[in-house]
Structures are given as structure tokens and as C-alpha cells.
Design an enzyme around this catalytic site. Structure first.
Site, PDB file in Angstrom:
ATOM      1  N   GLN A   1       0.309  48.845   1.278  1.00 56.67           N
ATOM      2  CA  GLN A   1      -0.587  48.648   0.331  1.00 56.67           C
ATOM      3  C   GLN A   1       0.258  48.969  -0.855  1.00 56.67           C
ATOM      4  O   GLN A   1      -0.128  48.566  -2.182  1.00 56.67           O
ATOM      5  CB  GLN A   1      -1.573  50.009   0.350  1.00 56.67           C
ATOM      6  CG  GLN A   1      -2.431  49.772   1.482  1.00 56.67           C
ATOM      7  CD  GLN A   1      -3.110  51.273   1.904  1.00 56.67           C
ATOM      8  OE1 GLN A   1      -4.177  51.589   1.357  1.00 56.67           O
ATOM      9  NE2 GLN A   1      -2.358  51.905   2.649  1.00 56.67           N
ATOM     10  N   ARG A   2       1.376  49.609  -0.775  1.00 54.95           N
ATOM     11  CA  ARG A   2       2.312  49.678  -1.711  1.00 54.95           C
ATOM     12  C   ARG A   2       3.255  48.742  -2.145  1.00 54.95           C
ATOM     13  O   ARG A   2       3.880  48.416  -2.954  1.00 54.95           O
ATOM     14  CB  ARG A   2       3.002  51.074  -1.919  1.00 54.95           C
ATOM     15  CG  ARG A   2       2.015  52.346  -1.632  1.00 54.95           C
ATOM     16  CD  ARG A   2       2.801  53.600  -2.341  1.00 54.95           C
ATOM     17  NE  ARG A   2       3.935  53.917  -1.916  1.00 54.95           N
ATOM     18  CZ  ARG A   2       4.185  55.068  -1.355  1.00 54.95           C
ATOM     19  NH1 ARG A   2       3.373  56.107  -1.464  1.00 54.95           N
ATOM     20  NH2 ARG A   2       5.450  55.482  -1.154  1.00 54.95           N
TER      21      ARG A   2
ATOM     22  N   MET B   1      -4.744  54.425   2.131  1.00 54.19           N
ATOM     23  CA  MET B   1      -4.308  55.671   1.548  1.00 54.19           C
ATOM     24  C   MET B   1      -5.334  56.192   0.696  1.00 54.19           C
ATOM     25  O   MET B   1      -6.392  55.637   0.418  1.00 54.19           O
ATOM     26  CB  MET B   1      -2.886  55.138   0.580  1.00 54.19           C
ATOM     27  CG  MET B   1      -1.699  55.114   1.657  1.00 54.19           C
ATOM     28  SD  MET B   1      -0.263  54.913   0.581  1.00 54.19           S
ATOM     29  CE  MET B   1       1.007  55.055   1.778  1.00 54.19           C
TER      30      MET B   1
ATOM     31  N   ASP C   1      -3.679  55.660  -5.966  1.00 50.78           N
ATOM     32  CA  ASP C   1      -5.165  56.277  -5.403  1.00 50.78           C
ATOM     33  C   ASP C   1      -6.082  56.245  -6.502  1.00 50.78           C
ATOM     34  O   ASP C   1      -7.289  56.252  -6.446  1.00 50.78           O
ATOM     35  CB  ASP C   1      -4.702  57.848  -5.130  1.00 50.78           C
ATOM     36  CG  ASP C   1      -3.933  58.057  -3.778  1.00 50.78           C
ATOM     37  OD1 ASP C   1      -3.542  57.002  -3.159  1.00 50.78           O
ATOM     38  OD2 ASP C   1      -3.715  59.399  -3.470  1.00 50.78           O
TER      39      ASP C   1
ATOM     40  N   GLU D   1      -6.993  58.127   4.410  1.00 52.51           N
ATOM     41  CA  GLU D   1      -5.931  59.079   5.281  1.00 52.51           C
ATOM     42  C   GLU D   1      -6.355  60.366   4.730  1.00 52.51           C
ATOM     43  O   GLU D   1      -5.743  61.240   5.736  1.00 52.51           O
ATOM     44  CB  GLU D   1      -4.459  58.536   5.004  1.00 52.51           C
ATOM     45  CG  GLU D   1      -4.069  58.734   3.436  1.00 52.51           C
ATOM     46  CD  GLU D   1      -2.559  58.735   3.067  1.00 52.51           C
ATOM     47  OE1 GLU D   1      -1.881  58.191   3.819  1.00 52.51           O
ATOM     48  OE2 GLU D   1      -2.325  58.952   1.930  1.00 52.51           O
TER      49      GLU D   1
ATOM     50  N   GLY E   1       5.863  58.346  -5.610  1.00 52.82           N
ATOM     51  CA  GLY E   1       5.684  57.174  -4.552  1.00 52.82           C
ATOM     52  C   GLY E   1       5.575  55.800  -5.458  1.00 52.82           C
ATOM     53  O   GLY E   1       5.253  55.945  -6.439  1.00 52.82           O
TER      54      GLY E   1
ATOM     55  N   ARG F   1     -10.015  49.952  18.225  1.00 55.14           N
ATOM     56  CA  ARG F   1      -8.458  49.784  17.878  1.00 55.14           C
ATOM     57  C   ARG F   1      -8.368  50.525  16.574  1.00 55.14           C
ATOM     58  O   ARG F   1      -9.270  50.616  15.910  1.00 55.14           O
ATOM     59  CB  ARG F   1      -8.193  48.139  17.800  1.00 55.14           C
ATOM     60  CG  ARG F   1      -8.107  47.547  18.985  1.00 55.14           C
ATOM     61  CD  ARG F   1      -6.831  48.097  20.015  1.00 55.14           C
ATOM     62  NE  ARG F   1      -6.760  47.472  21.176  1.00 55.14           N
ATOM     63  CZ  ARG F   1      -7.193  47.979  22.249  1.00 55.14           C
ATOM     64  NH1 ARG F   1      -7.949  48.847  22.429  1.00 55.14           N
ATOM     65  NH2 ARG F   1      -7.024  47.096  23.557  1.00 55.14           N
TER      66      ARG F   1
END
Ligand code: F6P
Length: 361
Positions: free
Chosen positions: A283-284, A173, A131, A232, A10, A275
Site C-alpha cells: 500500500q505504501r 493498514m 491512514d 490492521e 513511515g 484465506r
């Protein structure tokens, strides 16, 4: 010396500054750099023509401040079981006249790099993943930028949540490691932080939120919103995630996302206003923070120094706040997960704030 540089897995903020750092370092020694597009894919195709780009010092300024990867990314695994393409990689490396590959990536990209290196392809690694869970290094590119996005987003969300007295689930994430949730949530003064390293019961979550709302009630409406930061990759006790139909990438991962929404749907009858929002690729996607620019530049420059020093088969790493080089195989060790006993408060489902023990000077 002709260096091939690639970015795999990623994308993450800091990749382009790292490429700029490689080019900067290379120009110091008169080395040549070519960019290999789409990670390892560039070296497993038969026709590499469109995958290769010359990178001279003119790219440094532009790359130094851009998010994503100008070399593009892919999750191509050149050494996947049942699809090993090492021979093609070796052929392409020879054909392109490359003396060494600098691979910028996470455990998958660098794990493949370690395997290729063992089979005779000279590889040097630069660690990246938002991460921040790679073995062998305290820092991986992208983490700081992602944390800043989480912190700023939590701040923005609080205006709306405060207005409506919302129980707000903010999904961030973190597949195996909850560092983004823990440290982002800590900085945002989140009321609850849920991390993959600690499975929780839904009943516990409801009671913790209920208790916190109860305590805030006497302070008035202003305080009746609650921020729940959810990684996540969290595991809910008693609920096994079954994704038999999921599409796997070449490293065997399926895409995550949506657990915050699931929690909201489970809890919406327990609270007045619930909500959810997933920060996902925001984030990326941010432009790299000061730290990711600086670390990318340092990692890139040092990767080239490692070539000069003959440290092939190593990765640039940060250990005890100093730059070091560690064998690439380190990346295959267990990921750096949160030590729950040390950093997590199970009763309150929240971060344990680090305290100075009395007597410490
Ligand atoms: O490994 C970094 C990461 O951002 C994880 O937190 C996340 O699970 C994964 O990449 C998602 O990647 P993609 O959707 O690009 O496959």
C-alpha cells in the site's frame, strides 16, 4: 533563505513529489533547499555530514514520480520524554545555516515539529499518512495511492476467490482510523468491512458472513466467494490485545499486522475455504497516483509560499477542498476517525452508502 526539508515517520507515496514541489517553489524565489536524511534524525546527530544533501531543480523530474522517500525516513522523536534533544536540533540548525525546516510527516513528525517550533526552531509542516486520519486537514499524502492499491488488489484476489468460493480476509493498514478499509472496501464492493472505530463480536462476524453466503447460494457458485476487508488496527470485542513484549518506537507505537490471519484462523472451521492476505507495505510502495503527485506538488509549492508570507509554525492543509494554512498545533488535536453513526452499518458490518435524501436538489 536556506530551507531544510525532511520526511519523517513511515514512508508514503507522495513524499517525493512534495519534495519536488518544495524545490520547484523555492527556485521561483531563489531560495536554496537542502534535504535532511532520515527525518528528525538528521538534526539530532552530532555529525550531520552524511545526512545533508543539496537539492536543486534537477531533482524535480525524477522525484515527481517516485514512491517512498529519496530522503529516507525514521521514527526519531527529537522531543521524546526523557530524551529531549531540542538543544542539539537548535545547534545543528544554526550550524547548517537553515532558516526554516519543512517537515513532511504525520502526527508524530509534525507534533514534534510543533514542539520544536514553540522552542524557537522555525518549522512548516506538510501532512502525510496513508491512514488519512490527521487533524486539521482533509487530505494527507499517500492515501489515494494506497486506496488504489487496495482496490486493484481486491480485484486480483477476486479471481482466485471466485474460483475457490473463498471467504477471503484482506488486511489493510489503518492503526486508529479505518478510512482505508472503509473507502477501499466500498470501492471493491466488499462483503464485510472491519474498522478500528467499531469493535465487533466474532459471533456477529460469523453470522453476517453466513447470511451473505446463504443469500448468494441461489445465484450459483460464481457468487460464493466473500471479501472481508480488515483494518490492521481492529478491536475484537471481548479480546484485549496484550503486547507487553512489543518493541515500541520513539513515539510509543508497536508494529501492527496479522489480525486478518488471526480472524481466518478463528473462522476456518465455520466455512469451507478461508484465506488471508495482508497488503501491508504494498500500500505504501506503489508509485504515487495522479492525486498524490498533484497534492504533493501543491503542498510543496505552498509550503514555500508560506515561508515567503511569514507563516512559520503552520501546516499546509486541505479544508473544504481548498488549500489553507493551519497552525501546526492543530495536528495534536484528536485524529480524524470515522463517525460510525454516519458512515458505518453496524448490522451488516459494512459501509453505509451515501444517499441523496429525497428533496435534496
Ligand atoms: O501511519 C501509517 C502506517 O502506515 C499505519 O497504517 C501503520 O500502522 C504504520 O504506518 C506502520 O508503519 P511501520 O511498519 O513503518 O512502522
Amino acid at each position: 533563505m536556506r530551507i531544510g526539508v525532511l520526511t519523517g515517520g513511515g514512508d508514503a507515496p507522495g513524499l517525493n513529489p512534495a519534495i519536488a514541489g518544495v524545490v520547484e517553489g523555492a527556485s521561483r524565489y531563489g531560495y536554496e533547499v537542502v534535504g535532511l536524511k532520515r527525518g528528525w534524525e538528521a538534526l539530532v546527530v552530532k555529525d550531520t555530514g552524511e545526512y545533508v544533501v543539496q537539492l536543486g531543480p534537477e531533482i524535480i523530474r525524477e522525484y515527481s514520480r517516485l514512491g517512498g522517500s529519496r530522503l529516507h525516513c525514521s521514527r526519531t522523536n527529537p522531543v521524546s520524554e526523557g530524551g529531549d534533544r531540542t538543544e542539539q536540533v537548535i545547534e545543528n540548525v544554526k550550524k547548517l545555516g537553515l532558516d526554516v525546516i519543512i517537515a513532511i510527516g504525520g502526527d508524530d513528525t509534525l507534533g514534534a515539529g510543533a514542539a520544536l517550533n514553540e522552542r524557537g526552531v522555525p518549522v512548516i509542516g506538510i501532512p502525510k499518512t496513508i491512514d488519512r486520519d490527521l487533524a486539521g486537514t482533509e487530505y494527507s499524502l499517500g492515501y489515494d495511492t494506497a486506496l488504489n492499491v487496495i482496490c486493484n488488489s481486491a480485484e486480483q484476489i477476486s479471481h482466485s476467490a471466485r474460483s475457490h468460493q473463498t471467504v477471503f480476509f484482506l488486511e489493510v493498514m489503518g492503526r486508529h482510523a479505518g478510512w482505508l478499509a472503509l473507502r477501499g472496501g466500498e470501492a471493491a464492493f466488499a462483503d464485510v468491512i472491519l474498522i478500528p472505530e467499531y469493535s465487533f463480536k466474532i459471533s456477529k462476524l460469523i453470522s453476517v458472513i453466513g447470511e451473505k453466503l446463504g443469500k448468494s447460494r441461489e445465484m450459483g457458485l460464481e457468487h460464493m466467494y466473500k471479501l472481508i476487508v480488515v483494518a490492521e488496527g481492529v478491536h475484537i470485542e471481548g479480546e484485549e490485545e496484550v503486547r507487553k513484549d512489543a518493541k515500541l518506537d520513539e513515539f510509543g507505537h508497536y508494529s501492527l499486522g496479522g489480525v486478518g490471519n488471526y480472524l481466518k484462523s478463528l473462522l476456518e472451521h465455520n466455512f469451507d475455504h478461508t484465506r488471508y492476505m495482508a497488503l501491508a507495505y504494498l500500500q505504501r510502495g506503489a508509485s504515487p497516483s495522479q492525486k498524490d503527485r498533484q497534492m504533493g506538488r501543491r503542498f510543496g509549492n505552498n509550503a514555500v509560499d508560506m515561508i515567503k508570507d511569514g507563516h512559520i509554525g503552520y501546516m499546509v492543509a486541505l479544508q473544504k477542498s481548498r488549500l489553507v494554512s493551519v497552525p501546526l498545533e492543530e495536528i495534536k488535536k484528536s485524529p480524524s476517525l470515522i463517525d460510525v453513526d454516519k458512515y458505518y452499518d453496524r448490522d451488516n458490518l459494512n459501509v453505509k452508502i451515501e444517499r441523496i435524501r429525497s428533496g435534496n436538489k
